[in-house]
Scaffold this active site. Structure first.
Site, PDB file in Angstrom:
ATOM      1  CB  CYS A 386      -1.043  -0.011   1.224  1.00 11.93           C
ATOM      2  SG  CYS A 386      -2.407  -1.719   1.624  1.00 11.93           S
TER       3      CYS A 386
HETATM    4  N1  LIG Z   1      -4.488  -0.672  -1.153  1.00 12.77           N
HETATM    5  C1  LIG Z   1      -4.604  -0.148   0.629  1.00 12.77           C
HETATM    6  O1  LIG Z   1      -5.117  -1.277   0.622  1.00 12.77           O
HETATM    7  N2  LIG Z   1      -4.122   0.521   1.359  1.00 12.77           N
HETATM    8  C2  LIG Z   1      -4.414   0.517   3.050  1.00 12.77           C
HETATM    9  C3  LIG Z   1      -5.313   2.157   1.910  1.00 12.77           C
HETATM   10  C4  LIG Z   1      -5.335   2.456   3.998  1.00 12.77           C
HETATM   11  C5  LIG Z   1      -6.379   3.756   3.896  1.00 12.77           C
HETATM   12  N3  LIG Z   1      -6.410   4.283   5.791  1.00 12.77           N
HETATM   13  C6  LIG Z   1      -7.791   3.754   3.576  1.00 12.77           C
HETATM   14  O2  LIG Z   1      -8.410   3.111   4.149  1.00 12.77           O
HETATM   15  O3  LIG Z   1      -7.483   4.003   2.933  1.00 12.77           O
END
Ligand SMILES: NC(=O)NCCC[C@H](N)C(=O)O
Length: 409
Positions: A386
């Site tokens: 991510c």
């Molecule tokens: N690819 C992913 O799973 N990204 C993590 C995103 C975390 C962020 N706090 C969200 O909720 O969008």
């Protein structure tokens, strides 16, 4: 050069964002809306992120940072105009305060403008004038909301071969992020001439849902974040422009723990995934290929995801390495991003150190794990994949004899 045609080809260039003052905007009152599960200790999160970046640099990966690129792009008047217009477009401002916030932002040097665009602005940080909205705001209310999730560069853009998809993020707390990635890819000299295959004006699509399983084979999760219409739009573009031959649409249950496809499945070798056993055998896929007429799509399935993926990739089967062993351990480690590894090369990946069982299983399967601390970074619910947007990976050549050591060259 930008080029990505797999999940595991030797990583050459990656885009990260070192978290900064935007994390200090999180409070117990706003962390849920801003999509954090806690209040991170900012300095420690930065230390952890620096160690992540260093783990990549020390393995010859060029690390680009989003704020540095943004600051450079913001030298360009058109870039400033685009980023500022997006920052003041919220309906909460009203015309009078909007003019004041715009004037404040327009007066900033590119460095300070970058900070303000990322960390946002509080009412007390701007001369808001004497209008009604300015008078009724509390000093600590946001006039420009911060972007604490910018750290998760995976979601706000995706490189597919030599094209960039600037995504449309579904959650209001993240929507403005792609106005910044768009500015970088449109105005920064490094990306001059880069063609955009997707824009934030298209349907919701998040990079965490996009897995480049193999050359021309792209899996796209669909659920809370990526709309079915986003998968369809991306498939039309990729198939239409010869960038893919098969797109797999993979419905993912809409839960916090499984918000993107890469929260349950990432690739660690050209034929192996680390996958959450809770979904490994129930996940399904629709195979989308070019239809008979230009602009038409053919949709087959659904079939089990693992079978559809192996077929599209021309493999007998995909090897599956489970997250944890006991279901409780697997659930805990999936929550802590055990499935969210970042491949540096076939059989070499970055993972959070806390997921000890998953990492042991990876090692046992011949995958070398570069483990990093993520106690603070993880509070945003995202792991190494991510937190990274690959810009260049070497194309995957023929496998080097199937040995256990990573293919580093
Ligand atoms: N690819 C992913 O799973 N990204 C993590 C995103 C975390 C962020 N706090 C969200 O909720 O969008």
């Amino acid at each position: 050069m930008a080029y990505v045609d797999s999940e595991v080809g030797r990583l050459r260039t990656v885009l990260l964002h070192r978290p900064g003052p935007e994390l200090a905007r999180l409070t117990p009152r706003n962390n849920d809306a801003l999509l954090f599960d806690g209040i991170p200790w900012v300095a420690r999160a930065q230390e952890e992120h620096d160690a992540f970046a260093e783990a990549l640099r020390s393995r010859d990966v060029e690390v680009l940072t989003l704020d540095a690129l943004l600051e450079e792009a913001l030298q360009e008047p058109a870039a400033r105009e685009e980023a500022i217009t997006a920052a003041v477009s919220g309906p909460h401002l009203g015309d009078s305060l909007r003019r004041c916030v715009r004037a404040h932002l327009e007066g900033l040097h590119p460095h300070d403008l970058t900070v303000a665009l990322v960390a946002g602005l509080l009412s007390e940080e701007v001369h808001g004038g004497t209008g009604l909205v300015a008078r009724l705001l509390e000093p600590h209310d946001f006039v420009v909301p911060p972007l604490p999730n910018l750290l998760f560069t995976r979601d706000s853009s995706v490189w597919l071969r030599d094209r960039v998809a600037v995504t449309r993020l579904a959650m209001p707390a993240r929507a403005r992020e792609t106005t910044l990635t768009r500015v970088v890819y449109t105005y920064h000299p490094r990306f001059a001439g880069a063609q955009h295959v997707y824009e934030p004006t298209d349907e919701p699509l998040e990079g965490g849902d996009v897995l480049v399983l193999g050359s021309g084979v792209v899996a796209v999760g669909t659920g809370e974040r990526t709309a079915p219409a986003g998968v369809e739009r991306l498939a039309l573009r990729l198939l239409g422009e010869g960038l893919a031959t098969c797109v797999l649409a993979v419905p993912v249950a809409q839960r916090r723990a499984t918000m993107h496809l890469d929260t349950v499945c990432t690739m660690v070798d050209r034929d192996a995934v680390v996958m959450y056993p809770g979904v490994a055998h129930s996940l399904e896929a629709y195979a989308i290929t070019a239809g008979d007429e230009p602009g038409q799509l053919r949709v087959d399935g659904p079939r089990p995801f693992l079978d559809a993926a192996a077929d599209a990739m021309g493999l007998d089967r995909l090897r599956v390495i489970d997250t944890g062993l006991h279901p409780v351990v697997a659930e805990r480690e999936q929550w802590d991003d055990g499935n969210n590894t970042l491949a540096i090369a076939p059989r070499l990946c970055v993972a959070y150190e806390r997921n000890t069982e998953t990492n042991a299983r990876l090692e046992k399967a011949g995958i070398e794990v570069v483990s990093i601390a993520g106690s603070e970074l993880g509070s945003g619910r995202g792991g190494p994949r991510c937190m990274s947007c690959p810009v260049e990976r070497e194309p995957l050549g023929p496998a080097s004899g199937g040995g256990a050591s990573p293919d580093m060259e």
